[in-house]
Each structure stands twice: as structure tokens, then as C-alpha cells.
Design a protein around this motif. Structure first.
Motif, PDB file in Angstrom:
ATOM      1  N   MET A 130       8.908 -46.387  29.734  1.00 28.15           N
ATOM      2  CA  MET A 130       9.387 -47.462  28.849  1.00 28.15           C
ATOM      3  C   MET A 130       8.611 -47.449  27.530  1.00 28.15           C
ATOM      4  O   MET A 130       9.194 -47.539  26.447  1.00 28.15           O
ATOM      5  CB  MET A 130       9.207 -48.829  29.527  1.00 28.15           C
ATOM      6  N   VAL A 131       7.292 -47.322  27.637  1.00 31.87           N
ATOM      7  CA  VAL A 131       6.461 -47.342  26.423  1.00 31.87           C
ATOM      8  C   VAL A 131       6.802 -46.147  25.537  1.00 31.87           C
ATOM      9  O   VAL A 131       6.953 -46.292  24.324  1.00 31.87           O
ATOM     10  CB  VAL A 131       4.958 -47.380  26.800  1.00 31.87           C
ATOM     11  N   ASP A 132       6.967 -44.982  26.135  1.00 30.40           N
ATOM     12  CA  ASP A 132       7.293 -43.798  25.329  1.00 30.40           C
ATOM     13  C   ASP A 132       8.658 -43.939  24.657  1.00 30.40           C
ATOM     14  O   ASP A 132       8.793 -43.756  23.463  1.00 30.40           O
ATOM     15  CB  ASP A 132       7.288 -42.530  26.202  1.00 30.40           C
ATOM     16  N   ARG A 133       9.675 -44.293  25.446  1.00 31.55           N
ATOM     17  CA  ARG A 133      11.057 -44.290  24.928  1.00 31.55           C
ATOM     18  C   ARG A 133      11.360 -45.434  23.984  1.00 31.55           C
ATOM     19  O   ARG A 133      12.013 -45.258  22.964  1.00 31.55           O
ATOM     20  CB  ARG A 133      12.045 -44.380  26.092  1.00 31.55           C
ATOM     21  N   TYR A 134      10.935 -46.624  24.364  1.00 30.45           N
ATOM     22  CA  TYR A 134      11.401 -47.800  23.620  1.00 30.45           C
ATOM     23  C   TYR A 134      10.384 -48.327  22.612  1.00 30.45           C
ATOM     24  O   TYR A 134      10.707 -49.164  21.788  1.00 30.45           O
ATOM     25  CB  TYR A 134      11.743 -48.944  24.581  1.00 30.45           C
ATOM     26  N   ILE A 135       9.128 -47.908  22.763  1.00 31.85           N
ATOM     27  CA  ILE A 135       8.109 -48.526  21.918  1.00 31.85           C
ATOM     28  C   ILE A 135       7.462 -47.490  20.991  1.00 31.85           C
ATOM     29  O   ILE A 135       7.528 -47.623  19.774  1.00 31.85           O
ATOM     30  CB  ILE A 135       7.076 -49.262  22.808  1.00 31.85           C
ATOM     31  N   LEU A 147       8.356 -44.287  20.426  1.00 29.51           N
ATOM     32  CA  LEU A 147       9.347 -43.549  19.639  1.00 29.51           C
ATOM     33  C   LEU A 147       9.979 -44.400  18.545  1.00 29.51           C
ATOM     34  O   LEU A 147      10.531 -43.888  17.586  1.00 29.51           O
ATOM     35  CB  LEU A 147      10.460 -43.017  20.548  1.00 29.51           C
ATOM     36  N   ARG A 148       9.937 -45.731  18.727  1.00 28.98           N
ATOM     37  CA  ARG A 148      10.548 -46.600  17.715  1.00 28.98           C
ATOM     38  C   ARG A 148       9.530 -47.085  16.694  1.00 28.98           C
ATOM     39  O   ARG A 148       9.810 -48.010  15.944  1.00 28.98           O
ATOM     40  CB  ARG A 148      11.263 -47.769  18.393  1.00 28.98           C
ATOM     41  N   GLY A 149       8.341 -46.491  16.707  1.00 27.07           N
ATOM     42  CA  GLY A 149       7.447 -46.711  15.573  1.00 27.07           C
ATOM     43  C   GLY A 149       6.201 -47.534  15.828  1.00 27.07           C
ATOM     44  O   GLY A 149       5.403 -47.722  14.918  1.00 27.07           O
ATOM     45  N   VAL A 150       5.988 -48.037  17.043  1.00 27.63           N
ATOM     46  CA  VAL A 150       4.733 -48.753  17.294  1.00 27.63           C
ATOM     47  C   VAL A 150       3.651 -47.693  17.508  1.00 27.63           C
ATOM     48  O   VAL A 150       3.786 -46.825  18.356  1.00 27.63           O
ATOM     49  CB  VAL A 150       4.857 -49.683  18.529  1.00 27.63           C
ATOM     50  N   ARG A 151       2.588 -47.767  16.711  1.00 26.33           N
ATOM     51  CA  ARG A 151       1.600 -46.695  16.697  1.00 26.33           C
ATOM     52  C   ARG A 151       0.233 -47.095  17.273  1.00 26.33           C
ATOM     53  O   ARG A 151      -0.545 -46.237  17.660  1.00 26.33           O
ATOM     54  CB  ARG A 151       1.363 -46.229  15.239  1.00 26.33           C
ATOM     55  N   LEU A 169      14.968 -54.644  36.798  1.00 29.05           N
ATOM     56  CA  LEU A 169      15.301 -54.458  35.372  1.00 29.05           C
ATOM     57  C   LEU A 169      14.057 -54.516  34.479  1.00 29.05           C
ATOM     58  O   LEU A 169      14.155 -54.515  33.264  1.00 29.05           O
ATOM     59  CB  LEU A 169      16.286 -55.547  34.922  1.00 29.05           C
ATOM     60  N   ALA A 170      12.878 -54.593  35.125  1.00 30.22           N
ATOM     61  CA  ALA A 170      11.639 -54.855  34.380  1.00 30.22           C
ATOM     62  C   ALA A 170      11.395 -53.862  33.259  1.00 30.22           C
ATOM     63  O   ALA A 170      10.851 -54.214  32.220  1.00 30.22           O
ATOM     64  CB  ALA A 170      10.450 -54.864  35.339  1.00 30.22           C
ATOM     65  N   TYR A 171      11.779 -52.589  33.454  1.00 30.05           N
ATOM     66  CA  TYR A 171      11.431 -51.579  32.452  1.00 30.05           C
ATOM     67  C   TYR A 171      12.604 -51.158  31.584  1.00 30.05           C
ATOM     68  O   TYR A 171      12.585 -50.107  30.948  1.00 30.05           O
ATOM     69  CB  TYR A 171      10.696 -50.416  33.119  1.00 30.05           C
ATOM     70  N   GLU A 172      13.623 -52.033  31.546  1.00 28.65           N
ATOM     71  CA  GLU A 172      14.654 -51.884  30.524  1.00 28.65           C
ATOM     72  C   GLU A 172      14.171 -52.677  29.310  1.00 28.65           C
ATOM     73  O   GLU A 172      13.480 -53.674  29.451  1.00 28.65           O
ATOM     74  CB  GLU A 172      15.984 -52.439  31.039  1.00 28.65           C
ATOM     75  N   ASP A 173      14.578 -52.227  28.136  1.00 26.39           N
ATOM     76  CA  ASP A 173      14.082 -52.881  26.929  1.00 26.39           C
ATOM     77  C   ASP A 173      14.966 -54.062  26.569  1.00 26.39           C
ATOM     78  O   ASP A 173      15.747 -53.992  25.623  1.00 26.39           O
ATOM     79  CB  ASP A 173      14.034 -51.874  25.772  1.00 26.39           C
ATOM     80  N   ARG A 174      14.865 -55.116  27.353  1.00 26.18           N
ATOM     81  CA  ARG A 174      15.715 -56.274  27.070  1.00 26.18           C
ATOM     82  C   ARG A 174      15.051 -57.564  27.505  1.00 26.18           C
ATOM     83  O   ARG A 174      14.199 -57.581  28.400  1.00 26.18           O
ATOM     84  CB  ARG A 174      17.061 -56.113  27.775  1.00 26.18           C
ATOM     85  N   ALA A 175      15.478 -58.637  26.840  1.00 23.61           N
ATOM     86  CA  ALA A 175      15.046 -59.973  27.255  1.00 23.61           C
ATOM     87  C   ALA A 175      15.757 -60.298  28.565  1.00 23.61           C
ATOM     88  O   ALA A 175      16.871 -59.837  28.800  1.00 23.61           O
ATOM     89  CB  ALA A 175      15.427 -60.980  26.174  1.00 23.61           C
ATOM     90  N   LEU A 176      15.114 -61.095  29.414  1.00 22.40           N
ATOM     91  CA  LEU A 176      15.711 -61.454  30.703  1.00 22.40           C
ATOM     92  C   LEU A 176      15.428 -62.929  30.986  1.00 22.40           C
ATOM     93  O   LEU A 176      14.404 -63.462  30.548  1.00 22.40           O
ATOM     94  CB  LEU A 176      15.100 -60.597  31.817  1.00 22.40           C
ATOM     95  N   PRO A 177      16.324 -63.598  31.743  1.00 21.62           N
ATOM     96  CA  PRO A 177      16.099 -65.012  32.038  1.00 21.62           C
ATOM     97  C   PRO A 177      14.927 -65.230  32.990  1.00 21.62           C
ATOM     98  O   PRO A 177      14.729 -64.450  33.924  1.00 21.62           O
ATOM     99  CB  PRO A 177      17.413 -65.457  32.687  1.00 21.62           C
ATOM    100  N   ILE A 178      14.152 -66.290  32.731  1.00 20.46           N
ATOM    101  CA  ILE A 178      12.979 -66.588  33.580  1.00 20.46           C
ATOM    102  C   ILE A 178      13.029 -68.010  34.126  1.00 20.46           C
ATOM    103  O   ILE A 178      12.044 -68.516  34.649  1.00 20.46           O
ATOM    104  CB  ILE A 178      11.655 -66.383  32.800  1.00 20.46           C
ATOM    105  N   GLY A 179      14.176 -68.698  33.942  1.00 18.91           N
ATOM    106  CA  GLY A 179      14.282 -70.088  34.388  1.00 18.91           C
ATOM    107  C   GLY A 179      14.104 -71.040  33.225  1.00 18.91           C
ATOM    108  O   GLY A 179      13.681 -70.640  32.136  1.00 18.91           O
ATOM    109  N   GLN A 223      11.992 -59.092  24.913  1.00 19.48           N
ATOM    110  CA  GLN A 223      12.204 -57.642  24.989  1.00 19.48           C
ATOM    111  C   GLN A 223      10.841 -56.949  24.775  1.00 19.48           C
ATOM    112  O   GLN A 223      10.126 -57.293  23.830  1.00 19.48           O
ATOM    113  CB  GLN A 223      13.169 -57.332  23.853  1.00 19.48           C
ATOM    114  N   PRO A 224      10.462 -55.979  25.611  1.00 16.21           N
ATOM    115  CA  PRO A 224       9.147 -55.336  25.460  1.00 16.21           C
ATOM    116  C   PRO A 224       8.886 -54.793  24.051  1.00 16.21           C
ATOM    117  O   PRO A 224       7.776 -54.937  23.525  1.00 16.21           O
ATOM    118  CB  PRO A 224       9.187 -54.194  26.483  1.00 16.21           C
ATOM    119  N   TYR A 225       9.900 -54.194  23.422  1.00 19.31           N
ATOM    120  CA  TYR A 225       9.695 -53.640  22.075  1.00 19.31           C
ATOM    121  C   TYR A 225       9.248 -54.728  21.093  1.00 19.31           C
ATOM    122  O   TYR A 225       8.320 -54.531  20.308  1.00 19.31           O
ATOM    123  CB  TYR A 225      10.995 -52.975  21.593  1.00 19.31           C
ATOM    124  N   ILE A 226       9.898 -55.885  21.173  1.00 17.89           N
ATOM    125  CA  ILE A 226       9.543 -56.980  20.245  1.00 17.89           C
ATOM    126  C   ILE A 226       8.137 -57.509  20.542  1.00 17.89           C
ATOM    127  O   ILE A 226       7.371 -57.828  19.627  1.00 17.89           O
ATOM    128  CB  ILE A 226      10.588 -58.115  20.333  1.00 17.89           C
TER     129      ILE A 226
END
Ligand code: SAM
Length: 281
Positions: free
Chosen positions: A10-15, A17-21, A45-55, A62-65
Motif C-alpha cells: 500500500m505504501v509503495d503503490r499509493y503513497i 509512487l504518488r509523491g510522498v517522500r 479493505l484496510a490496505y485499499e487507498d480509501r476512506a471507510l466508515p467507522i461508525g 484515505q491513507p494517501y491523504i
């Protein structure tokens, strides 16, 4: 082990590679088990790059954000950090991997308590969770080397700006529309602040004395703002009607196709398994 591998991917693909250094931010994102901050039925779904409901109608970001916001704080490791919007406690854990101490405030008591328990169980002893209105800050522990707000407000709360140390940075989504601008403010002097815009984001509203009034929440449409909760149908036969109602509730109108926020849509779609577009939905 499998979780660690998924996290690295997840860190490699979504974070990365998208510019977090920042090496410290990347290492922190690789260290925190995001599945531990999700309801069990969403853990896969924990390692998909998306927001998820928590109640409580709220979301884990989203992890990237999360990575972008924490990188924008420019932490060196010695700071006391204030976070507004504890939610699940995930971002607080990432911050705790980097900073000296994290103070985090959540307005929903059940989320604050859940986060407190999760953080303690994972051994994050440098995090303190408070239930209350984060727009007031946490004056007893000010000034903070960094402040991060994980909900969108109409403006920058002066209370938080005043609790920022000189040289410190505040990162927060600001705006009155469906999407907000991610803003970074650096306190450069006693009464001097420098503001930078970092790009468009979509966050749940910041509700509080220096945020939105609950009943005046702007109409920002929906995902990931409205969480319709689990599907409930009286009988299997009534399920299609319930699904249709949920789709209608979650749909975002696009009045003019030329103005559709396509770039943001692509970011939000991320790795989603199902995306519904147009009347075929
Ligand atoms: N950082 C969280 C995480 O890692 O799970 C996600 C935060 S979620 C996008 C935003 C959170 O801000 C919600 O849990 C919401 O209840 C909270 N919130 C909104 N207004 C607040 C306020 N005035 N004070 C404290 N929390 C607030």
C-alpha cells in the motif's frame, strides 16, 4: 506477516509512487496496522487507498491523504502535536510513530473511547485522547509544534492558530463547498502567519464553536460524508427497493458535465471494487 506485506505494498503503490517522500512518514505508515482501526467486517479493505466508515457517520481517512497531511507538518520528532478529529485513532498512531507526544480530540464519545482503547492495546503510550470540541484546541498543553485537523471547516479557527508554536505548522481542510482546500499555515512570528494551499480534498465537516454548526452543515452531497449504515430490508423481496434508496442517497449530482470534479473523482475512486456512474446506476 501478511498484514505487513500488504502495508508495504500500500505504501509503495499509493503513497510513495504518488509523491510522498519523507522517510519518517513512509516508515510510520508501514508500521501502523490499519486493520486494527476498522470495524472487523471492513478489515479486509484496510490496505485499499480509501476512506471507510467507522461508525457515528464518520470515516477513517484515505491513507494517501493521511500521509500527505502528516508530511506537510514537517515533523522532526521532538514535537508535541495536536490532532483534531481522532476518529478511529489511526492517524494519531501514525503521528505517534514520529512525534514526541500526540494530543487528539474527538467530539463523538464512542469514537474517542474506541480510539483510546485501540491505541492503548497497540502500545501507543504517547497519545492522549480527549472527548470534546477540538476547535477550542487544548490550551493546557499549548503551544504545539504542529496541529492537524482531520475535518473540513469554514475557516481557520483563531483558537488553533494561537496555540501553534512559532515555527510550527497547522494543516487543515478549509472551504464552504463540497470539496475543501487543504491549507498549511506556518506561524512565522507572534502575530505573523504564512498560508499555502496544498490542493483540493474532501473531508467530513468540522462541527464546533469555531467550525460548522451541526444544523448548518453545508450540503456537500455524500460519499464519504454520509454513511447509510448496514443494509436493512424487511424481507429479501424488499431488498432491491432498499438498495435503490441507498444508491439514491449516496448519489452525487453533477449539474454540468464541464464542471464535474473529475480529478478528485479519480482519487476518490482509488481501488474501489464498484463505481456507479450515470443513470445505469
Ligand atoms: N483521523 C481520523 C482517523 O484516523 O480515523 C479520521 C478523522 S474523520 C475524517 C474526522 C473526525 O473529526 C470525525 O471523527 C468527527 O467526529 C471529528 N470531528 C468533527 N468535528 C470535530 C470537532 N469540533 N472536534 C473534534 N472532533 C471533530
Amino acid at each position: 506477516m501478511e498484514s505487513a506485506l500488504q502495508r508495504k505494498r500500500m505504501v509503495d503503490r499509493y503513497i510513495r509512487l504518488r509523491g510522498v517522500r519523507s522517510p519518517t512518514v513512509l516508515a510510520a505508515m508501514e508500521a501502523v496496522p490499519r486493520e486494527a482501526f476498522l470495524p472487523p467486517d471492513l478489515a479486509e479493505l484496510a490496505y485499499e487507498d480509501r476512506a471507510l466508515p467507522i461508525g457515528a457517520g464518520q470515516t477513517i481517512s484515505q491513507p494517501y491523504i493521511v500521509a500527505v497531511m502528516i508530511e506537510a507538518l514537517g515533523l522532526e520528532g521532538h514535537e508535541d502535536v495536536l490532532e483534531i478529529g481522532t476518529g478511529s485513532g489511526y492517524a494519531a498512531a501514525v503521528l505517534a510513530e514520529i512525534a514526541r507526544h500526540v494530543y487528539t480530540i474527538e467530539r463523538h464519545a464512542e469514537l474517542a473511547e474506541g480510539a483510546r482503547q485501540r491505541l492503548a492495546a497497540l502500545g501507543y503510550h504517547n497519545v492522549e485522547v480527549r472527548c470534546g470540541d477540538g476547535t477550542l484546541g487544548w490550551p493546557e498543553h499549548a503551544p504545539f509544534g504542529a496541529i492537524v485537523v482531520a475535518a473540513g471547516g469554514p475557516d481557520l479557527p483563531h483558537t488553533l492558530l494561537e496555540q501553534l508554536a512559532i515555527g510550527g505548522r497547522l494543516v487543515m481542510p478549509v472551504g464552504t463547498g463540497r470539496a475543501q482546500e487543504l491549507v498549511r499555515v506556518t506561524r512565522v512570528g507572534d502575530a505573523e502567519y504564512r498560508r499555502e494551499d496544498l490542493g483540493a480534498v474532501v473531508f467530513v465537516p468540522l462541527i464546533g464553536a469555531h467550525g460548522w454548526v451541526e444544523t448548518e452543515e453545508p450540503d456537500r452531497g455524500v460519499w464519504p460524508l454520509r454513511n447509510p449504515g448496514p443494509l436493512r430490508a424487511e424481507s429479501p423481496a424488499s431488498r432491491p427497493a432498499v438498495v435503490a434508496k441507498l444508491v439514491a442517497e449516496c448519489a452525487e449530482p453533477i449539474a454540468r458535465i464541464e464542471e464535474a470534479p473529475v480529478d478528485q473523482l479519480l482519487d476518490r475512486i482509488g481501488e474501489a471494487r464498484v463505481v456507479l456512474l450515470g443513470e445505469a446506476s
